[in-house]
Scaffold this active site. Structure first.
Site, PDB file in Angstrom:
ATOM      1  N   GLY A 181       0.904  -1.157  -0.149  1.00 57.47           N
ATOM      2  CA  GLY A 181      -0.051   0.011   0.121  1.00 57.47           C
ATOM      3  C   GLY A 181       0.783   1.296  -0.049  1.00 57.47           C
ATOM      4  N   GLY A 183       0.637   5.677   1.026  1.00 54.43           N
ATOM      5  CA  GLY A 183      -0.218   6.891   1.389  1.00 54.43           C
ATOM      6  C   GLY A 183       0.492   8.312   1.286  1.00 54.43           C
ATOM      7  N   ASP A 300      -5.295  10.767  13.844  1.00 56.79           N
ATOM      8  CA  ASP A 300      -5.591  10.363  12.661  1.00 56.79           C
ATOM      9  C   ASP A 300      -6.377   9.150  12.266  1.00 56.79           C
ATOM     10  OD1 ASP A 300      -5.999  10.901   9.824  1.00 56.79           O
ATOM     11  OD2 ASP A 300      -3.878  10.224   9.417  1.00 56.79           O
TER      12      ASP A 300
HETATM   13  N1  LIG Z   1       1.747  -3.127   8.860  1.00 50.18           N
HETATM   14  C1  LIG Z   1       1.333  -3.077   7.685  1.00 50.18           C
HETATM   15  N2  LIG Z   1       1.084  -4.343   7.156  1.00 50.18           N
HETATM   16  C2  LIG Z   1       0.337  -4.193   5.994  1.00 50.18           C
HETATM   17  N3  LIG Z   1      -0.006  -3.374   5.321  1.00 50.18           N
HETATM   18  C3  LIG Z   1       0.613  -2.164   5.604  1.00 50.18           C
HETATM   19  C4  LIG Z   1       1.184  -1.874   7.046  1.00 50.18           C
HETATM   20  N4  LIG Z   1       1.231  -0.596   7.445  1.00 50.18           N
HETATM   21  C5  LIG Z   1       0.718   0.151   6.280  1.00 50.18           C
HETATM   22  N5  LIG Z   1       0.353  -0.805   5.459  1.00 50.18           N
HETATM   23  C6  LIG Z   1      -0.501  -0.453   4.065  1.00 50.18           C
HETATM   24  O1  LIG Z   1       0.121   0.676   3.505  1.00 50.18           O
HETATM   25  C7  LIG Z   1      -0.451   1.630   3.306  1.00 50.18           C
HETATM   26  C8  LIG Z   1      -0.006   3.125   3.509  1.00 50.18           C
HETATM   27  O2  LIG Z   1       0.478   3.171   4.971  1.00 50.18           O
HETATM   28  P1  LIG Z   1       0.321   4.277   5.740  1.00 50.18           P
HETATM   29  O3  LIG Z   1      -1.115   4.663   5.885  1.00 50.18           O
HETATM   30  O4  LIG Z   1       1.071   4.048   6.884  1.00 50.18           O
HETATM   31  O5  LIG Z   1       1.127   5.362   4.874  1.00 50.18           O
HETATM   32  P2  LIG Z   1       1.167   7.029   5.325  1.00 50.18           P
HETATM   33  O6  LIG Z   1       1.584   7.661   3.982  1.00 50.18           O
HETATM   34  O7  LIG Z   1       1.723   7.244   6.598  1.00 50.18           O
HETATM   35  O8  LIG Z   1      -0.538   7.318   4.894  1.00 50.18           O
HETATM   36  P3  LIG Z   1      -1.366   8.637   5.198  1.00 50.18           P
HETATM   37  O9  LIG Z   1      -1.719   9.009   3.731  1.00 50.18           O
HETATM   38  O10 LIG Z   1      -2.878   8.286   5.759  1.00 50.18           O
HETATM   39  O11 LIG Z   1      -0.614   9.566   5.901  1.00 50.18           O
HETATM   40  C9  LIG Z   1      -1.771   1.435   4.161  1.00 50.18           C
HETATM   41  O12 LIG Z   1      -2.950   1.999   3.848  1.00 50.18           O
HETATM   42  C10 LIG Z   1      -1.697  -0.037   4.140  1.00 50.18           C
HETATM   43  O13 LIG Z   1      -2.738  -0.743   3.024  1.00 50.18           O
END
Ligand SMILES: Nc1ncnc2c1ncn2[C@@H]1O[C@H](COP(=O)(O)OP(=O)(O)OP(=O)(O)O)[C@@H](O)[C@H]1O
Length: 486
Positions: A181, A183, A300
């Site tokens: 994934g 973000g 969040d």
């Molecule tokens: N521990 C994990 N195990 C499996 N998939 C994960 C894990 N952590 C994150 N992901 C996947 O990666 C994606 C992005 O992670 P995360 O939301 O932490 O990123 P971010 O850039 O901090 O997000 P945001 O845009 O909400 O700030 C999540 O939506 C999830 O699908």
């Protein structure tokens, strides 16, 4: 239903049986049969099995469990060997939040399964292209293959495993190219920990040159979060830094996120059962109570940040993405952050007036109220411009397109309307279903109290009659399914 989970922890496998396509040999007639049988099914991957030289191809459908074992009552793919457990393992394919597919295998056997030469016991692992999975003395899945044009390719019987995708070493980890994934700030890949001998998630955040202070702050926060240990909190194991990235190594969740899970009900024109929503809310409140007891607020919370530890109904959930979390001792109030749809009124006001602070814990409770509302109704309590039920699909496509950062006129107008409604505090309970969800509605109302000082705390929420009426069953299910698996 909760009672049945407690007494039969494996009831997860009551999920609809896999509609698979099999071939007993590689002939073209069986290939065309396969093609016919899968047309109506959302096939997203195939397994090629090898049992003493006898090969088969099995198609995997989205959100369908393929159960494998000795007992025909419990398994779709039956292997009548004494070395195989009644239900040996379950293969699951779920949509990943970024639109791809995650294929996982949950072991439930006595002897375990062997993934690429490593024994796995009672754990859920993610399968990549070319991975080999073996049930000792019995069966080998020679490969797992994910495609973009599934219908065409699943009918092709090709037993050659695809080449193993690229991997790179970062410290004591092997990071694969399987993306789990992404973000706004990070991209997450499947990785292997050489020390823990298990799969983990590697979240890589690009660091900007010349922002050493910011980087130091991120590292400081990560250290605090590394001290957390709770079944409903996604654990941070370790961090590594290189020139361009901070890599955070996290406990792996194999079931995707809660948003995608809730959306899978809407896609099937149904809603999550009240008991399942209660079980998930109970876990969310437990995780939050642990954080709030340590004076840490998440800030969040949204379904996208609640991960399913493993796929299947009545999932164990974990609170993830602590990018904005803060211990309260840092400061009493915070600069506002988070996602507008889940922000409380005081957060919206702080956002618009730029200089006001707000307190993190009541904000988490508000977000928990919104999440509960969405689980039960499939729509948002304040975003009712759209006909109910289209909220999720609209937001699912928005987040896949990455339009959270969309600044178009339409987007800004609907965001402004949403903010107004949140501030006015008018929760929409118009849908007929709320007349049947009296106690759940009481809890939603307590969590969505406008005044943060009067809003239910997480401990008060755990005392609401919607939860306490079923507490023995909730605790029982929690103990047998979650605590027992630790
Ligand atoms: N521990 C994990 N195990 C499996 N998939 C994960 C894990 N952590 C994150 N992901 C996947 O990666 C994606 C992005 O992670 P995360 O939301 O932490 O990123 P971010 O850039 O901090 O997000 P945001 O845009 O909400 O700030 C999540 O939506 C999830 O699908």
């Amino acid at each position: 239903m909760l009672e049945s989970i407690r007494s039969h922890p494996r009831s997860i496998t009551n999920a609809p049986r896999q509609i698979s396509c099999r071939s007993t040999n590689a002939s073209s007639s069986s290939s065309s049969k396969i093609a016919k049988s899968i047309k109506s099914v959302d096939i997203c991957a195939k397994l090629i099995t090898d049992r003493n030289g006898h090969k088969e191809v099995i198609g995997l459908g989205i959100n369908k469990a393929l159960t494998i074992g000795r007992n025909p009552e419990r398994s779709f793919y039956v292997i009548p060997d004494s070395s195989v457990s009644g239900l040996h393992c379950t293969i699951f394919a779920v949509r990943s939040p970024s639109g791809g597919v995650i294929v996982s295998c949950q072991d439930s056997s006595k002897n375990g399964i062997i993934l690429n030469g490593h024994r796995i016991k009672k754990a859920s692992v993610i399968l990549m292209d070319g991975d080999s999975l073996r049930i000792p003395d019995s069966l080998t899945f020679t490969c797992i293959h994910l495609w973009k044009d599934p219908i065409e390719k699943v009918s092709v019987f090709d037993p050659t495993p695809p080449p193993q995708p690229a991997r790179k070493h970062i410290g004591r980890y092997i990071v694969t190219s399987q993306c789990l994934g992404s973000g706004s700030f990070a991209i997450v890949h499947l990785a292997l920990s050489m020390d823990r001998r298990c799969q983990v998630a590697c979240k890589s955040i690009r660091t900007k040159k010349g922002h050493r202070d910011e980087l130091g702050q991120v590292m400081k926060e990560i250290k605090i979060l590394m001290g957390l240990n709770h079944p409903n909190i996604n654990r941070i194991y370790d961090t590594q830094e290189d020139q361009n990235f901070i890599h955070i190594f996290l406990q792996l969740c194999t079931g995707g996120d809660l948003f995608t899970y809730i959306n899978s009900f809407t896609e099937k024109n149904c809603k999550m059962e009240e008991d399942e929503a209660k079980y998930i809310t109970f876990q969310l409140l437990k995780g939050l109570a642990y954080l709030h007891n340590k004076s840490i607020s998440h800030r969040d919370l949204k379904p996208e940040n609640l991960l399913l530890y493993a796929p299947g109904p009545y999932p164990r959930i974990q609170i993830a993405d602590f990018g904005l979390a803060r211990p309260k001792s840092y400061q009493e109030t915070f600069n506002v952050c988070g996602t507008v749809s889940y922000l409380p009124p005081e957060g919206i006001l702080a956002l618009d007036q730029k200089n006001l602070g707000y307190v993190g814990m009541p904000s988490d409770c508000w977000s928990a109220g919104i999440i509960l509302y969405i689980m039960l109704s499939g729509s948002h309590p304040f975003d009712y411009a759209l006909p109910s039920e289209s909220w999720l699909s609209q937001h699912a496509s928005d987040s896949r397109r990455g339009s959270h950062a969309d600044c178009s006129q339409n987007y800004l107008q609907s965001e402004a309307r949403l903010k107004e409604r949140i501030i006015s505090g008018q929760v929409d309970f118009q849908q007929l279903l709320w007349s049947k969800l009296v106690k759940a509605k009481v809890l939603v109302n307590l969590l969505l109290i406008h005044d943060p000082s009067k809003r239910a705390t997480v401990h008060e929420a755990l005392q609401s009659s919607w939860i306490t009426d079923d507490l023995a069953m909730l605790e029982g299910a929690y103990r047998s399914r979650i605590v027992a698996s630790l």
